[in-house]
Design a protein around this motif. Structure first.
Motif, PDB file in Angstrom:
ATOM      1  N   LEU A   1      18.118 -57.383-113.025  1.00  7.54           N
ATOM      2  CA  LEU A   1      16.971 -56.493-112.774  1.00  7.54           C
ATOM      3  C   LEU A   1      17.368 -55.427-111.756  1.00  7.54           C
ATOM      4  CD1 LEU A   1      13.976 -55.639-112.924  1.00  7.54           C
ATOM      5  CD2 LEU A   1      13.495 -57.345-111.150  1.00  7.54           C
ATOM      6  N   VAL A   2      17.179 -54.165-112.141  1.00  2.00           N
ATOM      7  CA  VAL A   2      17.377 -53.055-111.199  1.00  2.00           C
ATOM      8  C   VAL A   2      16.003 -52.510-110.848  1.00  2.00           C
ATOM      9  CG1 VAL A   2      18.404 -50.790-110.809  1.00  2.00           C
ATOM     10  CG2 VAL A   2      19.558 -52.445-112.281  1.00  2.00           C
ATOM     11  N   HIS A   3      15.722 -52.447-109.573  1.00  2.00           N
ATOM     12  CA  HIS A   3      14.402 -51.989-109.140  1.00  2.00           C
ATOM     13  C   HIS A   3      14.573 -51.014-107.961  1.00  2.00           C
ATOM     14  CE1 HIS A   3      10.193 -51.919-108.240  1.00  2.00           C
ATOM     15  NE2 HIS A   3      10.409 -52.332-107.005  1.00  2.00           N
ATOM     16  N   TYR A   4      13.716 -49.982-107.935  1.00  2.00           N
ATOM     17  CA  TYR A   4      13.818 -48.966-106.883  1.00  2.00           C
ATOM     18  C   TYR A   4      12.728 -49.152-105.839  1.00  2.00           C
ATOM     19  CZ  TYR A   4      16.985 -46.849-110.164  1.00  2.00           C
ATOM     20  OH  TYR A   4      18.052 -46.641-111.018  1.00  2.00           O
ATOM     21  N   SER A   5      13.120 -49.020-104.583  1.00  2.00           N
ATOM     22  CA  SER A   5      12.144 -49.063-103.509  1.00  2.00           C
ATOM     23  C   SER A   5      12.280 -47.774-102.676  1.00  2.00           C
ATOM     24  CB  SER A   5      12.339 -50.331-102.671  1.00  2.00           C
ATOM     25  OG  SER A   5      11.276 -50.458-101.753  1.00  2.00           O
ATOM     26  N   THR A   6      11.791 -47.803-101.483  1.00  2.00           N
ATOM     27  CA  THR A   6      11.589 -46.541-100.756  1.00  2.00           C
ATOM     28  C   THR A   6      11.899 -46.654 -99.268  1.00  2.00           C
ATOM     29  OG1 THR A   6       9.844 -44.994-100.095  1.00  2.00           O
ATOM     30  CG2 THR A   6       9.144 -47.206-100.544  1.00  2.00           C
ATOM     31  N   ASP A   7      12.158 -45.501 -98.666  1.00  2.00           N
ATOM     32  CA  ASP A   7      12.327 -45.436 -97.205  1.00  2.00           C
ATOM     33  C   ASP A   7      10.996 -45.698 -96.487  1.00  2.00           C
ATOM     34  OD1 ASP A   7      11.368 -43.052 -98.355  1.00  2.00           O
ATOM     35  OD2 ASP A   7      12.268 -41.769 -96.832  1.00  2.00           O
ATOM     36  N   TYR A   8       9.880 -45.599 -97.226  1.00  2.00           N
ATOM     37  CA  TYR A   8       8.565 -45.808 -96.599  1.00  2.00           C
ATOM     38  C   TYR A   8       8.307 -47.280 -96.268  1.00  2.00           C
ATOM     39  CZ  TYR A   8       7.013 -40.970 -97.365  1.00  2.00           C
ATOM     40  OH  TYR A   8       6.862 -39.606 -97.330  1.00  2.00           O
ATOM     41  N   VAL A   9       9.270 -48.157 -96.551  1.00  2.00           N
ATOM     42  CA  VAL A   9       9.121 -49.551 -96.081  1.00  2.00           C
ATOM     43  C   VAL A   9       9.398 -49.622 -94.575  1.00  2.00           C
ATOM     44  CG1 VAL A   9       9.722 -50.589 -98.305  1.00  2.00           C
ATOM     45  CG2 VAL A   9      11.521 -50.266 -96.577  1.00  2.00           C
ATOM     46  N   PHE A  10       9.921 -48.533 -94.005  1.00  2.00           N
ATOM     47  CA  PHE A  10      10.239 -48.511 -92.566  1.00  2.00           C
ATOM     48  C   PHE A  10       9.203 -47.705 -91.790  1.00  2.00           C
ATOM     49  CE2 PHE A  10      14.562 -49.105 -94.439  1.00  2.00           C
ATOM     50  CZ  PHE A  10      14.789 -50.362 -93.909  1.00  2.00           C
ATOM     51  N   SER A  11       9.126 -48.002 -90.494  1.00  2.00           N
ATOM     52  CA  SER A  11       8.152 -47.293 -89.651  1.00  2.00           C
ATOM     53  C   SER A  11       8.607 -45.869 -89.352  1.00  2.00           C
ATOM     54  CB  SER A  11       7.961 -48.035 -88.329  1.00  2.00           C
ATOM     55  OG  SER A  11       9.137 -47.908 -87.551  1.00  2.00           O
ATOM     56  N   GLY A  12       9.942 -45.657 -89.326  1.00  2.00           N
ATOM     57  CA  GLY A  12      10.462 -44.326 -89.022  1.00  2.00           C
ATOM     58  C   GLY A  12      10.683 -44.092 -87.541  1.00  2.00           C
ATOM     59  N   GLU A  13      10.603 -45.134 -86.757  1.00  2.00           N
ATOM     60  CA  GLU A  13      10.712 -44.958 -85.312  1.00  2.00           C
ATOM     61  C   GLU A  13      12.043 -45.453 -84.741  1.00  2.00           C
ATOM     62  OE1 GLU A  13       8.582 -43.133 -83.619  1.00  2.00           O
ATOM     63  OE2 GLU A  13       7.459 -42.895 -85.492  1.00  2.00           O
ATOM     64  N   LYS A  14      12.992 -45.812 -85.597  1.00  2.00           N
ATOM     65  CA  LYS A  14      14.241 -46.408 -85.102  1.00  2.00           C
ATOM     66  C   LYS A  14      15.084 -45.418 -84.295  1.00  2.00           C
ATOM     67  CE  LYS A  14      18.518 -48.576 -86.686  1.00  2.00           C
ATOM     68  NZ  LYS A  14      19.435 -48.755 -87.820  1.00  2.00           N
ATOM     69  N   GLY A  15      15.127 -44.185 -84.748  1.00  2.00           N
ATOM     70  CA  GLY A  15      15.923 -43.186 -84.018  1.00  2.00           C
ATOM     71  C   GLY A  15      17.310 -42.979 -84.589  1.00  2.00           C
ATOM     72  N   SER A  16      17.707 -43.757 -85.578  1.00  2.00           N
ATOM     73  CA  SER A  16      18.977 -43.540 -86.277  1.00  2.00           C
ATOM     74  C   SER A  16      18.792 -44.075 -87.707  1.00  2.00           C
ATOM     75  CB  SER A  16      20.128 -44.254 -85.566  1.00  2.00           C
ATOM     76  OG  SER A  16      19.866 -45.636 -85.501  1.00  2.00           O
ATOM     77  N   PRO A  17      19.735 -43.735 -88.623  1.00  2.00           N
ATOM     78  CA  PRO A  17      19.523 -44.147 -90.026  1.00  2.00           C
ATOM     79  C   PRO A  17      19.365 -45.662 -90.181  1.00  2.00           C
ATOM     80  CG  PRO A  17      21.165 -42.432 -89.923  1.00  2.00           C
ATOM     81  CD  PRO A  17      20.888 -42.813 -88.486  1.00  2.00           C
ATOM     82  N   TYR A  18      18.471 -46.027 -91.062  1.00  2.00           N
ATOM     83  CA  TYR A  18      18.174 -47.447 -91.311  1.00  2.00           C
ATOM     84  C   TYR A  18      19.246 -48.065 -92.204  1.00  2.00           C
ATOM     85  CZ  TYR A  18      13.488 -47.118 -89.312  1.00  2.00           C
ATOM     86  OH  TYR A  18      12.423 -46.968 -88.464  1.00  2.00           O
ATOM     87  N   THR A  19      19.597 -49.321 -91.878  1.00  2.00           N
ATOM     88  CA  THR A  19      20.497 -50.089 -92.736  1.00  2.00           C
ATOM     89  C   THR A  19      19.689 -51.205 -93.401  1.00  2.00           C
ATOM     90  OG1 THR A  19      21.098 -51.742 -91.082  1.00  2.00           O
ATOM     91  CG2 THR A  19      22.377 -49.686 -91.074  1.00  2.00           C
ATOM     92  N   GLU A  20      20.335 -51.926 -94.289  1.00  2.00           N
ATOM     93  CA  GLU A  20      19.660 -52.982 -95.053  1.00  2.00           C
ATOM     94  C   GLU A  20      19.255 -54.162 -94.155  1.00  2.00           C
ATOM     95  OE1 GLU A  20      22.353 -51.352 -95.850  1.00  2.00           O
ATOM     96  OE2 GLU A  20      22.231 -50.660 -97.920  1.00  2.00           O
ATOM     97  N   THR A  21      19.859 -54.264 -92.978  1.00  2.00           N
ATOM     98  CA  THR A  21      19.503 -55.397 -92.104  1.00  2.00           C
ATOM     99  C   THR A  21      18.345 -55.062 -91.166  1.00  2.00           C
ATOM    100  OG1 THR A  21      21.177 -54.715 -90.524  1.00  2.00           O
ATOM    101  CG2 THR A  21      21.839 -56.389 -92.120  1.00  2.00           C
ATOM    102  N   ASP A  22      17.912 -53.818 -91.146  1.00  2.00           N
ATOM    103  CA  ASP A  22      16.760 -53.457 -90.304  1.00  2.00           C
ATOM    104  C   ASP A  22      15.472 -54.036 -90.877  1.00  2.00           C
ATOM    105  OD1 ASP A  22      17.989 -51.911 -88.248  1.00  2.00           O
ATOM    106  OD2 ASP A  22      18.307 -50.303 -89.705  1.00  2.00           O
ATOM    107  N   ALA A  23      14.596 -54.447 -89.969  1.00  2.00           N
ATOM    108  CA  ALA A  23      13.338 -55.065 -90.415  1.00  2.00           C
ATOM    109  C   ALA A  23      12.371 -53.998 -90.917  1.00  2.00           C
ATOM    110  CB  ALA A  23      12.703 -55.823 -89.257  1.00  2.00           C
ATOM    111  N   PRO A  24      11.839 -54.182 -92.119  1.00  2.00           N
ATOM    112  CA  PRO A  24      10.832 -53.239 -92.613  1.00  2.00           C
ATOM    113  C   PRO A  24       9.545 -53.345 -91.794  1.00  2.00           C
ATOM    114  CG  PRO A  24      11.687 -54.602 -94.402  1.00  2.00           C
ATOM    115  CD  PRO A  24      12.166 -55.209 -93.128  1.00  2.00           C
ATOM    116  N   ALA A  25       8.816 -52.257 -91.724  1.00  2.00           N
ATOM    117  CA  ALA A  25       7.505 -52.253 -91.059  1.00  2.00           C
ATOM    118  C   ALA A  25       6.691 -51.113 -91.671  1.00  2.00           C
ATOM    119  CB  ALA A  25       7.662 -52.047 -89.558  1.00  2.00           C
ATOM    120  N   PRO A  26       6.281 -51.295 -92.932  1.00  2.00           N
ATOM    121  CA  PRO A  26       5.587 -50.195 -93.613  1.00  2.00           C
ATOM    122  C   PRO A  26       4.276 -49.839 -92.928  1.00  2.00           C
ATOM    123  CG  PRO A  26       5.450 -52.230 -94.906  1.00  2.00           C
ATOM    124  CD  PRO A  26       6.385 -52.506 -93.770  1.00  2.00           C
ATOM    125  N   GLN A  27       3.949 -48.551 -92.974  1.00  2.00           N
ATOM    126  CA  GLN A  27       2.753 -48.069 -92.273  1.00  2.00           C
ATOM    127  C   GLN A  27       1.690 -47.556 -93.245  1.00  2.00           C
ATOM    128  OE1 GLN A  27       2.799 -48.029 -88.640  1.00  2.00           O
ATOM    129  NE2 GLN A  27       4.549 -49.324 -89.155  1.00  2.00           N
TER     130      GLN A  27
END
Ligand SMILES: NC(=O)c1ccc[n+]([C@@H]2O[C@H](COP(=O)([O-])OP(=O)(O)OC[C@H]3O[C@@H](n4cnc5c(N)ncnc54)[C@H](OP(=O)(O)O)[C@@H]3O)[C@@H](O)[C@H]2O)c1
Length: 293
Positions: free
Chosen positions: A96-122
């Motif tokens: 199964l190939v499925h697409y998700s989004t950068d909007y799973v993150f809060s956007g407050e990290k201050g540097s590019p998100y990696t796969e190990t960063d915790a999601p925090a959708p707003q």
């Protein structure tokens, strides 16, 4: 390779279908009018009957603002339909190939998100996409969950939702002024390059898992618009604004740039630069014909 593609009438779906055919997949490409993915029995039946090696889900409810007042539809399309698909793929032994989004993150990290960063959708949209990716991972061991951002593919010239590049080009053609946020950043993703790398992952049997596969180059929406205007040689009255002046129902991440380091380390080619992607976009969109839904 036997492949089923859901959401074949969307901007990414059109590019994926084209490329699957070019690469010799035996393809069953289904637009929304041919299969509504929230019809769970019909979706399961299609997967069981076609006996695919791979199912690519490019269908999604992407109306970020509308989702705030229609959480039910967002969850049905972006989460529950994916859960159903994941069960069916696992049963059929399909990837199964499925697409998700950068909007799973809060956007407050201050540097590019990696796969190990915790999601925090707003937003509702972000929550629904996070639920979808979680279902895909939980129920189909053979999965590629690909987080992308600000997709712009030439078929978007004719699809229902279009994309940011088409919005900018349309405003330019109308001679309208454009006020675009300059303090909100993303990694816009060129559709055909994303489609090619998606098929590379599958065909080269790259280890399953979650990958960021976005544009690779963080840019503010204002700078993205400015590049489009410059490369399209059009003139536009562009004004940078800050996000407090952008009235929208849904909260959007301030900077949800995605790092592609993991997918590149797995052997997938770097995405093209944003300038190269826009230039190619502008060349290709002229050849696009209206998309059937
Ligand atoms: N576009 C972006 O900026 C962006 C950003 C981040 C992530 N993504 C993700 O990237 C993937 C591809 O998006 P895209 O840019 O190609 O979006 P798109 O152009 O909006 O295509 C989505 C397709 O899904 C179809 N669809 C909606 N509900 C459906 C249903 N119940 N059953 C079957 N099909 C349905 C839509 O049909 P109708 O048009 O008829 O509704 C449309 O053809 C999605 O997973 C999306 O969430 C996109």
């Amino acid at each position: 390779m036997r492949t089923i593609l859901f959401g074949a009438g969307g901007q990414l779906g059109v590019d994926l279908a084209r490329l699957c055919r070019k690469r010799g997949h035996s393809l069953l490409a289904l637009r929304r009018s041919q299969l509504d993915i929230t019809d769970e029995p019909a979706t399961r039946q299609r997967i069981a009957r076609h006996n695919p090696d791979c199912v690519i889900n490019a269908a999604a409810y992407n109306q970020v603002d509308q989702a705030e007042s229609d959480a039910e539809t967002a969850m049905r399309v972006n989460a529950l339909a994916v859960r159903n698909m994941a069960f069916a793929c696992a049963e059929a032994g399909a990837v199964l190939v499925h697409y998700s989004t950068d909007y799973v993150f809060s956007g407050e990290k201050g540097s590019p998100y990696t796969e190990t960063d915790a999601p925090a959708p707003q937003s509702v949209y972000g929550v629904s996409k996070l639920a979808g990716e979680t279902f895909a991972q939980a129920h189909c061991p053979a999965h590629y969950v690909l987080r992308v951002a600000g997709v712009f593919g030439p078929p978007g010239r004719h699809t229902r939702r279009g994309n940011f590049a088409e919005f900018v080009l349309r405003k330019c053609a109308q001679g309208a002024s454009l006020r675009i946020v300059d303090d909100q950043f993303a990694t816009p993703t060129f559709g055909p390059a994303l489609a090619a790398r998606t098929l590379d992952l599958i065909e080269r049997k790259i280890p399953f898992g979650l990958y960021h596969l976005a544009g690779g180059e963080p840019v503010s929406w204002f700078d993205f618009a400015r590049k489009i205007v410059r490369l399209a040689h059009c003139s536009a009255d562009l004004e940078p604004i800050d996000r407090t002046h952008y009235q929208a129902q849904a909260h959007r991440p301030r900077c949800a740039a995605l790092s592609n380091a993991r997918v590149e380390a797995a052997g997938i080619a770097k995405m093209p630069s944003l300038d190269a992607a826009i230039a190619e976009y502008l060349r290709s969109r002229k050849r696009e014909r209206p998309v059937r839904r």
